[in-house]
Motif scaffolding. Structure first.
Motif, mmCIF file in Angstrom:
data_model
loop_
_atom_site.group_PDB
_atom_site.id
_atom_site.type_symbol
_atom_site.label_atom_id
_atom_site.label_comp_id
_atom_site.label_asym_id
_atom_site.label_seq_id
_atom_site.Cartn_x
_atom_site.Cartn_y
_atom_site.Cartn_z
ATOM 1 N N TYR A 39 0.871 -1.163 -0.159
ATOM 2 C CA TYR A 39 0.009 -0.109 0.027
ATOM 3 C C TYR A 39 0.621 1.096 0.013
ATOM 4 C CZ TYR A 39 -3.261 3.455 1.748
ATOM 5 O OH TYR A 39 -4.186 4.445 2.009
ATOM 6 N N ARG A 40 1.806 1.242 0.985
ATOM 7 C CA ARG A 40 2.826 2.525 1.062
ATOM 8 C C ARG A 40 3.468 2.752 -0.386
ATOM 9 N NH1 ARG A 40 8.296 1.010 3.678
ATOM 10 N NH2 ARG A 40 8.603 0.154 1.658
ATOM 11 N N ASP A 41 3.985 1.739 -1.056
ATOM 12 C CA ASP A 41 4.842 1.910 -2.150
ATOM 13 C C ASP A 41 3.688 2.329 -3.419
ATOM 14 O OD1 ASP A 41 6.974 1.695 -0.938
ATOM 15 O OD2 ASP A 41 7.466 -0.467 -1.476
ATOM 16 N N ASN A 42 2.429 1.611 -3.301
ATOM 17 C CA ASN A 42 1.580 2.021 -4.491
ATOM 18 C C ASN A 42 1.208 3.442 -4.364
ATOM 19 O OD1 ASN A 42 -0.435 1.820 -6.444
ATOM 20 N ND2 ASN A 42 -1.962 1.452 -4.727
ATOM 21 N N TYR A 43 0.894 3.894 -3.068
ATOM 22 C CA TYR A 43 0.561 5.535 -3.218
ATOM 23 C C TYR A 43 1.728 6.359 -3.067
ATOM 24 C CZ TYR A 43 -4.335 4.194 -2.870
ATOM 25 O OH TYR A 43 -5.627 3.369 -3.308
ATOM 26 N N ALA A 44 2.962 6.179 -2.840
ATOM 27 C CA ALA A 44 4.019 6.795 -2.820
ATOM 28 C C ALA A 44 4.035 7.218 -4.422
ATOM 29 C CB ALA A 44 5.203 6.137 -2.274
ATOM 30 N N LYS A 45 4.067 5.943 -5.256
ATOM 31 C CA LYS A 45 4.196 6.409 -6.675
ATOM 32 C C LYS A 45 2.998 7.047 -7.222
ATOM 33 C CE LYS A 45 7.141 2.002 -6.903
ATOM 34 N NZ LYS A 45 7.130 0.661 -7.276
ATOM 35 N N LYS A 46 2.053 6.657 -6.937
ATOM 36 C CA LYS A 46 0.725 7.312 -7.462
ATOM 37 C C LYS A 46 0.621 9.089 -7.065
ATOM 38 C CE LYS A 46 -4.323 6.925 -7.524
ATOM 39 N NZ LYS A 46 -5.436 6.207 -7.106
ATOM 40 N N TRP A 47 1.110 9.158 -5.978
ATOM 41 C CA TRP A 47 0.882 10.737 -5.541
ATOM 42 C C TRP A 47 2.246 11.333 -5.615
ATOM 43 C CZ3 TRP A 47 -2.113 8.839 -0.740
ATOM 44 C CH2 TRP A 47 -3.685 8.758 -0.888
ATOM 45 N N LYS A 48 3.144 10.830 -6.059
ATOM 46 C CA LYS A 48 4.502 11.492 -6.437
ATOM 47 C C LYS A 48 5.050 12.002 -4.766
ATOM 48 C CE LYS A 48 4.331 10.692 -10.717
ATOM 49 N NZ LYS A 48 5.156 9.709 -11.425
ATOM 50 N N ARG A 80 18.856 5.465 5.854
ATOM 51 C CA ARG A 80 17.800 5.974 5.189
ATOM 52 C C ARG A 80 17.846 5.711 3.653
ATOM 53 N NH1 ARG A 80 17.169 12.030 7.973
ATOM 54 N NH2 ARG A 80 17.909 12.743 5.999
ATOM 55 N N PHE A 81 16.360 5.307 3.343
ATOM 56 C CA PHE A 81 16.444 4.874 1.943
ATOM 57 C C PHE A 81 15.213 5.701 1.331
ATOM 58 C CE2 PHE A 81 18.255 1.300 4.392
ATOM 59 C CZ PHE A 81 18.894 0.755 3.632
ATOM 60 N N ARG A 82 15.538 6.249 0.138
ATOM 61 C CA ARG A 82 14.586 7.225 -0.428
ATOM 62 C C ARG A 82 14.244 6.621 -1.969
ATOM 63 N NH1 ARG A 82 15.879 12.468 1.072
ATOM 64 N NH2 ARG A 82 14.068 13.937 1.082
ATOM 65 N N LEU A 83 12.816 6.918 -2.076
ATOM 66 C CA LEU A 83 12.284 6.220 -3.518
ATOM 67 C C LEU A 83 12.729 7.029 -4.565
ATOM 68 C CD1 LEU A 83 10.205 4.329 -4.698
ATOM 69 C CD2 LEU A 83 8.295 6.140 -4.370
ATOM 70 N N ASN A 84 13.166 6.423 -5.471
ATOM 71 C CA ASN A 84 13.575 7.169 -6.894
ATOM 72 C C ASN A 84 12.366 7.035 -7.754
ATOM 73 O OD1 ASN A 84 14.626 7.386 -9.586
ATOM 74 N ND2 ASN A 84 16.888 7.013 -8.860
ATOM 75 N N HIS A 85 11.703 7.931 -8.072
ATOM 76 C CA HIS A 85 10.596 7.814 -8.880
ATOM 77 C C HIS A 85 10.877 7.473 -10.265
ATOM 78 C CE1 HIS A 85 7.330 8.900 -5.921
ATOM 79 N NE2 HIS A 85 8.145 9.661 -5.479
ATOM 80 N N GLU A 86 11.911 7.546 -10.799
ATOM 81 C CA GLU A 86 12.384 7.216 -12.081
ATOM 82 C C GLU A 86 12.756 5.768 -12.258
ATOM 83 O OE1 GLU A 86 15.706 9.454 -13.560
ATOM 84 O OE2 GLU A 86 14.813 11.313 -13.275
ATOM 85 N N THR A 87 13.391 5.122 -11.148
ATOM 86 C CA THR A 87 13.535 3.537 -11.352
ATOM 87 C C THR A 87 12.317 2.951 -10.407
ATOM 88 O OG1 THR A 87 14.751 3.683 -8.989
ATOM 89 C CG2 THR A 87 15.911 4.095 -11.203
ATOM 90 N N GLY A 88 11.588 3.687 -9.462
ATOM 91 C CA GLY A 88 10.729 3.029 -8.863
ATOM 92 C C GLY A 88 11.298 2.049 -7.647
ATOM 93 N N GLU A 89 12.645 2.423 -7.523
ATOM 94 C CA GLU A 89 13.462 1.617 -6.392
ATOM 95 C C GLU A 89 13.876 2.573 -5.272
ATOM 96 O OE1 GLU A 89 13.508 -1.695 -6.538
ATOM 97 O OE2 GLU A 89 12.675 -1.745 -8.185
ATOM 98 N N TYR A 90 14.118 1.809 -3.984
ATOM 99 C CA TYR A 90 14.575 2.767 -2.978
ATOM 100 C C TYR A 90 16.042 2.650 -2.982
ATOM 101 C CZ TYR A 90 10.204 3.332 -0.730
ATOM 102 O OH TYR A 90 8.695 3.602 -0.611
ATOM 103 N N GLU A 91 16.749 3.719 -2.692
ATOM 104 C CA GLU A 91 17.890 4.248 -2.721
ATOM 105 C C GLU A 91 18.713 4.645 -1.432
ATOM 106 O OE1 GLU A 91 19.148 6.537 -6.240
ATOM 107 O OE2 GLU A 91 18.241 4.871 -7.537
ATOM 108 N N ARG A 92 19.880 4.306 -0.805
ATOM 109 C CA ARG A 92 20.338 4.631 0.258
ATOM 110 C C ARG A 92 20.609 6.085 0.088
ATOM 111 N NH1 ARG A 92 23.599 1.257 4.839
ATOM 112 N NH2 ARG A 92 24.106 3.054 6.399
#
Length: 293
Positions: free
Chosen positions: A69-78, A125-137
């Motif tokens: 749920y977290r990752d779906n809406y994090a991507k949907k709502w930028k 801390r890991f931050r969502l990269n919206h270009e790759t859809g992955e979390y990066e440290r």
């Protein structure tokens, strides 16, 4: 204005005051109903955009639907999405599910210490990269001086002692006796350098208020809150090993609202299914003094 609109307006005011007064501001998102309502209010307050990072403390034992749920809406709502974790404790298997510590000790390691180190920038801390859809440290994380939290005063005893703007010291320790007074909607937002401040826009909301607001605003909730045909659902969300489902056939928001108004849960504490609360004598004050959410 009706009751919900008054609550909404006050919470939006608190959110805007926090954004205006704290430079390094973040907001905790636990994926539960409280912080998801808070996220909805933040999107309203800033016209669809959330101008600060969302922070999730991932204990590695969250129920899988919560992470999806977290990752779906994090991507949907930028959303500017960050998660923190106590990797050292997890790798050493120093956890309750591994049988190496009590529930409270596990909470201290995976939640309290992870939160402290995530907020002050000393932990991973890991931050969502919206270009790759992955979390990066994150390579050079900076400290948050203010953090917005979905705490409600009715949820359990220690939370009733909070303020809308609640100061902590540099290590997140909470001195209840030094809380500033808040009279007639006047809030202290000017604190000494080095003070870490928790901001609580939902402090006066109740569980019923939340679900009535969710119903009014049609806010999407993680499916765990609803009965999926087994006669059980979650009322409060946390780590899988320490959070029990309740017996309930409520499968819609409307049915949950009815349960809280006049039904089986109208006089039963919300966190009655949280095992770590029982281990702490029915409350979380000692954990919260040390920085627990």
């Amino acid at each position: 204005m009706d009751h919900l609109t008054k609550l909404e307006n006050k919470s939006i005011h608190i959110l805007r005051e926090a954004y205006a007064n704290f430079k390094d501001l973040g907001m905790l998102w636990s994926i539960g109903k409280d912080s998801t309502v808070l996220l909805h209010l933040a999107r309203k307050a800033f016209f669809g955009h959330v101008p600060f990072p969302l922070i999730h403390i991932d204990t590695n034992y969250k129920i899988p639907e919560m992470i999806a749920y977290r990752d779906n809406y994090a991507k949907k709502w930028k959303l500017d999405m960050i998660y923190g974790q106590n990797i050292e404790a997890l790798q050493a298997k120093n956890t309750f599910p591994d049988g190496n510590c009590s529930r409270l000790e596990c909470c201290k390691l995976l939640k309290t210490e992870a939160l402290r180190d995530t907020l002050n920038g000393t932990g991973p801390r890991f931050r969502l990269n919206h270009e790759t859809g992955e979390y990066e440290r994150e390579k050079n994380p900076t400290a948050f001086t203010g953090v917005i939290v979905g705490v409600r005063s009715d949820e359990e005893g220690s939370r009733s002692k909070e303020r809308y703007f609640s100061p902590r010291n540099q290590t997140n320790d909470w001195n209840i006796g030094e809380q500033p007074p808040e009279f007639w909607n006047q809030y202290k937002t000017d604190f000494a350098p080095g003070t870490h401040v928790r901001i609580h826009p939902l402090l006066d909301w109740t569980e019923l208020d939340l679900w009535e607001y969710i119903q009014r605003e049609n806010i999407p909730m993680v499916s765990l809150y609803f009965d999926q045909g087994e006669g059980k659902r979650y009322r409060s969300l946390g780590c899988g090993p320490c959070t029990l489902a309740v017996e309930s056939t409520a499968s819609t928001v409307e049915e949950i609202v009815e349960e809280l108004r006049t039904g089986k849960f109208s006089n039963i504490a919300e966190r009655s299914g949280r095992a770590q609360d029982k281990e702490d004598g029915g409350g979380l004050e000692e954990l919260r003094k040390a920085g627990y959410m």
